[in-house]
Design a protein around this motif. Structure first.
Motif: not given
Length: 377
Positions: A187-206
């Protein structure tokens, strides 16, 4: 001379063999009563008027018993050992051993082959950890000797290469399965380049280009600071005689059986923890009958303690003492009877005193009477 040395060596080897077999020897004194035949002499004196005769000695035999003392050498199991059916003396661990361990000495456990001793992080007690000669891959753990299995939160990948072994991959359900990123741990993600983890939405956001530049500078500073620091972990290369080297750590070969016991968890109400790690009823308490069937020690007051503790209407658990009401009732009845007897006795005593006083106050008249016809000059 050579014969004497041979006898000494033979005795020494026999003693060593007895110690290896966990046998001990002791002398036992046996006292028995055996029948024997004895003789005694009886002197028979002649009558006093036959002065010319001498005393006569008579020897007779009779049956009796005598105590016969013999000694014998008894060979038995040493203290802490018990003889089994095959005739060997095996050690006894009265408090048991953990799983995958056997009793190696009195109240001392040792892990069986394929396992090594380890300590629990919760209470510090010993348990036996399986040994895998080849280290398990990331996300896997050694579950039995030379057998690895994926930990919770990991899944087995398809075999590659030899077609048998495979790595364990972490499982991520957040962020739509780490969309626009990679699952690096449970349950731990490493976002791709150009994305950052959004705690509120729990996803990798651009993210925008400006934020990417700031984050890159921050990442370089953190990496530079980490490169300047280093930690050195202590790794053992040799261990004492009673320890075994396992992955750079000295592990104990033997440990106390069921060492946690009440020394770690404590005992129940009215119980005392002994040095052996078992619970015992405190002074003034005895085990209840249900303890033998349930296997759980439960203590109650002794009869004498219940009678002496009548001034305490309730015990430590605020439960009414079962002897309080009956004995207080009997005592109250006895006092009531004594009170009635005292009142009746006092009333009777007052009546007797009043009757005695009335008799003392009566006039004493003369017994002499006067005849009216008697002449008076």
């Amino acid at each position: 001379m050579n014969f004497i040395w041979a006898v000494i060596l033979l005795l020494c080897s026999a003693t060593a063999a007895d110690q290896r077999d966990n046998f001990c020897e002791r002398n036992e004194t046996i006292r028995t009563q055996v029948p024997v035949i004895k003789q005694r002499t009886i002197v028979k004196d002649p009558p006093k008027w036959k002065v010319w005769k001498k005393s006569q000695k008579i020897t007779e035999t009779y049956n009796s018993e005598e105590e016969q003392v013999t000694h014998r050498l008894i060979r038995e199991c040493c203290p802490g050992y018990l003889q089994v059916e095959v005739g060997l003396c095996e050690p006894v661990c009265s408090r048991g051993c953990p799983a995958h361990a056997s009793c190696a000495a009195p109240d001392r456990c040792e892990c069986i082959s394929g396992y090594v001793s380890a300590r629990s992080h919760q209470d510090g007690s010993h348990y036996c950890e399986p040994i895998c000669q080849t280290s398990c891959p990331a996300g896997a753990q050694c579950v039995s000797p030379n057998t690895c299995a994926c930990r919770d939160g990991f899944t087995q990948l398809q075999p590659t290469g030899d077609g048998v072994s495979a790595d364990c991959a972490p499982v991520c359900q957040v962020g739509d399965g780490c969309a626009n990123g990679k699952c690096i741990d449970v349950e731990r993600c490493s976002c791709n380049a150009g994305y950052r983890w959004d705690k509120a939405e729990e996803r990798c956001a651009e993210v925008s280009a400006e934020l990417m530049s700031e984050e890159q500078d921050t990442t370089e500073e953190i990496a530079e600071s980490l490169s300047t620091s280093s930690t050195a972990a202590f790794t053992a290369t040799e261990c004492p005689e009673d320890y075994v080297l396992f992955r750079g750590e000295c592990r104990e070969k033997q440990f106390n059986s069921n060492e946690a016991g009440c020394l770690k968890s404590g005992c129940g109400a009215h119980q005392t923890c002994l040095e052996s790690g078992t619970c015992h009823c405190s002074e003034g308490y005895v085990p209840e009958e249900t303890s033998e069937t349930s296997g759980v020690l439960s203590c109650k007051r002794t009869l004498l303690n219940q009678i002496l503790a009548l001034n305490e209407a309730t015990d430590d658990e605020d439960e009414l003492n079962p002897w309080t009401i009956p004995i207080i009732g009997v005592a109250s009845g006895a006092l009531f009877v004594l009170l009635i007897v005292g009142l009746l006795g006092g009333r009777r005593y007052r009546q007797e005193r009043a009757a005695a006083a009335s008799k003392e106050m009566e006039c004493q008249y003369s017994q002499k009477t006067v005849d009216v016809d008697e002449y008076v000059p």
